[in-house]
Design a protein around this motif. Structure first.
Motif, short mmCIF file in Angstrom:
data_model
loop_
_atom_site.label_atom_id
_atom_site.label_comp_id
_atom_site.label_asym_id
_atom_site.label_seq_id
_atom_site.Cartn_x
_atom_site.Cartn_y
_atom_site.Cartn_z
N THR A 32 28.36 20.18 33.56
CA THR A 32 27.34 19.59 32.72
C THR A 32 26.69 18.42 33.46
O THR A 32 27.39 17.56 34.00
N ASN A 42 15.84 29.14 25.16
CA ASN A 42 15.88 30.12 26.26
C ASN A 42 14.48 30.61 26.59
O ASN A 42 14.24 31.80 26.75
N GLU A 277 16.39 38.11 30.99
CA GLU A 277 17.24 36.99 30.58
C GLU A 277 16.55 36.03 29.60
O GLU A 277 17.06 35.80 28.52
N ARG A 569 18.37 23.57 34.42
CA ARG A 569 18.98 24.19 33.25
C ARG A 569 18.98 25.72 33.38
O ARG A 569 19.51 26.41 32.51
N LYS A 587 18.56 32.57 34.33
CA LYS A 587 19.67 32.55 33.38
C LYS A 587 19.89 31.13 32.88
O LYS A 587 20.17 30.22 33.67
N GLN A 588 19.78 30.95 31.58
CA GLN A 588 20.00 29.63 30.99
C GLN A 588 21.47 29.24 31.16
O GLN A 588 22.37 30.02 30.85
N ALA A 589 21.71 28.03 31.66
CA ALA A 589 23.07 27.55 31.85
C ALA A 589 23.77 27.40 30.50
O ALA A 589 23.15 27.00 29.50
N ASP A 590 25.07 27.70 30.47
CA ASP A 590 25.81 27.64 29.22
C ASP A 590 25.76 26.25 28.60
O ASP A 590 25.66 26.11 27.37
N TRP A 591 25.83 25.22 29.44
CA TRP A 591 25.86 23.86 28.91
C TRP A 591 24.52 23.46 28.28
O TRP A 591 24.45 22.48 27.54
N ASN A 592 23.46 24.23 28.56
CA ASN A 592 22.14 23.90 28.02
C ASN A 592 21.86 24.62 26.70
O ASN A 592 20.88 24.33 26.03
N LYS A 593 22.73 25.53 26.34
CA LYS A 593 22.50 26.31 25.13
C LYS A 593 22.93 25.52 23.89
O LYS A 593 23.98 24.89 23.88
#
Length: 594
Positions: A32, A42, A277, A569, A587-593
């Motif tokens: 993060t 997204n 994506e 991100r 691909k959107q980073a998991d921490w940005n979701k």
């Protein structure tokens, strides 16, 4: 339509391998980040520098249009961004066979899952329909038509609507790549009345028959008028492709919004060229350099491609932006130069054009404007690294004295003592004074200023005129220019020069905008295209480069690195195929979701 060809020469892979910029390597941070990001949806927001003229693929040669429409439309095959080899997209790879009378066949099978937005399958009939579009002389597809001149017919399977075999009249070195890059249109959407069904494909592949059709076929005329309608390339409900996204809105001069199709046929595929994506792609039209900077700082855009050299150098050292964006560079498949119009009376003599080349200090230009390894010098239309690059051709040196001598030999003199050279042309005294068209960017305008100052030293008067992309290309296509800065983009493949350099390829039949014409070059272009063996083809390439060098149609400048800026991100992999990142595979980073 983007012709992405197979790189036959392995040396290119090394030359064009991704080179990460020290300030950013294209790999998203794993943990993060320390900063908060304003955007958590997204949606990938992409800044483009000009508005697309339309999203009808065969009617546009501008890269900015392809950046958008390649997310809506798909081709038979694509290129792997690392190996440059053909990969399946809508259909399998070609099964190539030798046929009677010197013909070559290319057999494909369309993916069993491939469907159109209305649920109908993509079939061989759509492929035939798409070939008819490109080969239709009443459709403004002249830039692409030469690549399909070798097609003779298409054989379909009576038992499988997804199988087809394209027959070619003769061997052609880029046949597999050209066929693979054919954009496939849905017949049901673009020809609902099936007007082209009444005309056989073999009529389109026969020069005499197709010429007669253009004169006499009401069906062909009616279809062409409808297909050429600009509304076909602007209205969301009329733009239909098999790709992962659909156009949902276009606010002229502001933005285009694409949204992912729920029933996209390849939603479960992992390949970058098939991915879907982001939920949406928003293309923001931002031509002003300062506005780009503000948009980045306000996080109103996630991706910037084709960023100006000057901005890229400035922004990649700004800590605030470094924390939020990845700045990457990759070697490009393009070069830039100063195109001279040989139909302009002032520039028709080769000695005049060579003199102007001696007045441009390319090395100083690179040092001043492209420092830090952001460009390399080029001397012709073939980039260094290819096996057939002619390294015997020396860069034209900056030499005002030699330029003055050549201008004198060409007949130029300052007869009236006003400091500007002149000469009698068609019975009238004409000064060597003309406009130089440049794009609205700091680097382009700086090139214009330097060239104007250098030319003035020997009595050549050059007025720098800044025009936006659409206006400048409009003037080039009409031949209303003397000199213009111009970029040429191509793919990682053996070069096929027909579109840009053949004498028959002046707009609208191609992009030979400077009027280059050489009988020997035309013959070499044709011979190169049908010579399959690289060892036999390479000497032809080298001789062609010599002809261009001797003719001086363009003052060749640089091949710049491509520059891509992507929000941290998103995870992404930069590549050397323009626009250097798959927008559909961000691909959107998991921490940005959220």
């Amino acid at each position: 339509m983007n012709f992405r060809y197979l790189a036959l020469l392995l040396i290119i892979s090394g030359m064009l391998a991704c080179e990460a910029d020290p300030k950013g390597n294209g790999e998203q941070m794993a943990d993060t980040p320390r900063v908060e990001f304003k955007q958590t949806d997204n949606t990938a927001r992409i800044a483009i520098r000009a508005e697309p003229p339309g999203l009808n693929p065969v009617l546009s040669t501008q890269s900015v249009a392809r950046y958008v429409h390649e997310n809506i439309f798909q081709t038979i095959n694509d290129q792997d961004p690392e190996t440059y080899e053909q990969v399946p997209l809508l259909a399998s790879l070609a099964d190539i066979g030798k046929e009677e009378n010197g013909q070559v066949s290319y057999a494909y099978e369309i993916d069993a899952d491939a469907t159109w937005p209305n649920g109908l399958p993509v079939t061989a009939q759509d492929v035939i329909f798409s070939l008819k579009i490109v080969l239709n002389p009443l459709v403004a597809s002249g830039a692409y038509r030469p690549y399909y001149a070798m097609v003779s017919s298409v054989v379909t399977s009576p038992n499988n609507e997804k199988r087809f075999k394209i027959m070619t009249k003769r061997p052609y070195m880029l046949a597999e790549q050209a066929i693979g890059s054919l954009v496939i249109y849905p017949e049901y959407a673009y020809d609902p009345d099936q007007l082209l069904r009444s005309i056989a494909l073999t009529d389109f592949t026969n020069e005499n028959r197709v010429a007669a059709l253009a004169e006499n076929s009401e069906a062909l005329k009616t279809f062409s008028e409808q297909f050429n309608d600009p509304e076909i390339g602007h209205s969301p409900d009329k733009i239909v492709g098999s790709g992962p996204y659909q156009l949902v809105s276009w606010e002229e001069g502001v933005s285009l919004r694409l949204e992912r199709r729920d029933n996209y046929w390849a939603n479960d595929r992992d390949e970058s060229w098939l991915a879907a994506e982001p939920d949406a792609l928003v293309f923001s039209i931002i031509s002003d350099a300062s506005t780009i900077g503000n948009a980045l700082r306000d996080e109103l855009v996630d991706v910037v491609v084709d960023m100006g050299i000057d901005q890229f150098k400035e922004f990649r050292t700004e800590e605030y932006l470094q924390e939020r964006y990845d700045f990457s560079t990759v070697n490009s498949f393009k070069y830039f130069g100063l195109l001279m119009n040989q139909n302009n009376p002032l520039l028709k003599e080769v000695k005049t054009r060579r003199a102007l080349a001696h007045l441009v200090d390319v090395d100083a230009m690179i040092e001043q404007l492209f420092d830090g390894g952001l460009a390399r010098r080029v001397v012709g239309p073939v980039l260094p690294g290819k096996s057939y690059y002619n390294d015997a051709l020396e860069p034209i040196p900056y030499n005002p004295e030699r330029a003055a001598t050549l201008l004198s030999e060409a007949g130029w003199e300052d007869a009236d003592g006003d400091g500007i050279l002149d000469m009698e042309i068609d019975g009238e005294r004409q000064p060597l004074s003309f406009q130089f068209l440049v794009f609205p960017s700091a680097t382009s305008e700086a090139i214009g200023t330097l060239v104007s100052e250098w030319a003035a030293e020997v009595g050549v008067d050059i007025e720098v005129v800044v025009q936006d992309f659409r206006a400048l290309y409009g003037e080039l296509n009409k031949g209303n220019f003397a000199m213009a800065i111009l970029g040429q983009g191509f793919d990682p493949s053996p070069d096929e020069f027909t579109q840009v350099w053949a004498s028959t390829s002046v707009p609208p039949n191609g992009t030979n905008r400077g009027g280059f014409s050489s009988a020997e070059a035309d013959q070499l272009i044709k011979k190169i295209a049908i010579t399959i063996d690289p060892e036999q083809r390479d000497p032809l390439y080298r001789r062609f480069q010599e002809i261009v060098y001797e003719n001086q149609p363009m003052i060749f400048l640089v091949s710049p690195v491509d520059r891509v800026v992507v929000s941290r991100r998103f995870e992404f992999e930069p590549n050397s195929i323009s626009p250097n990142v798959y927008f559909n595979d961000l691909k959107q980073a998991d921490w940005n979701k959220k």
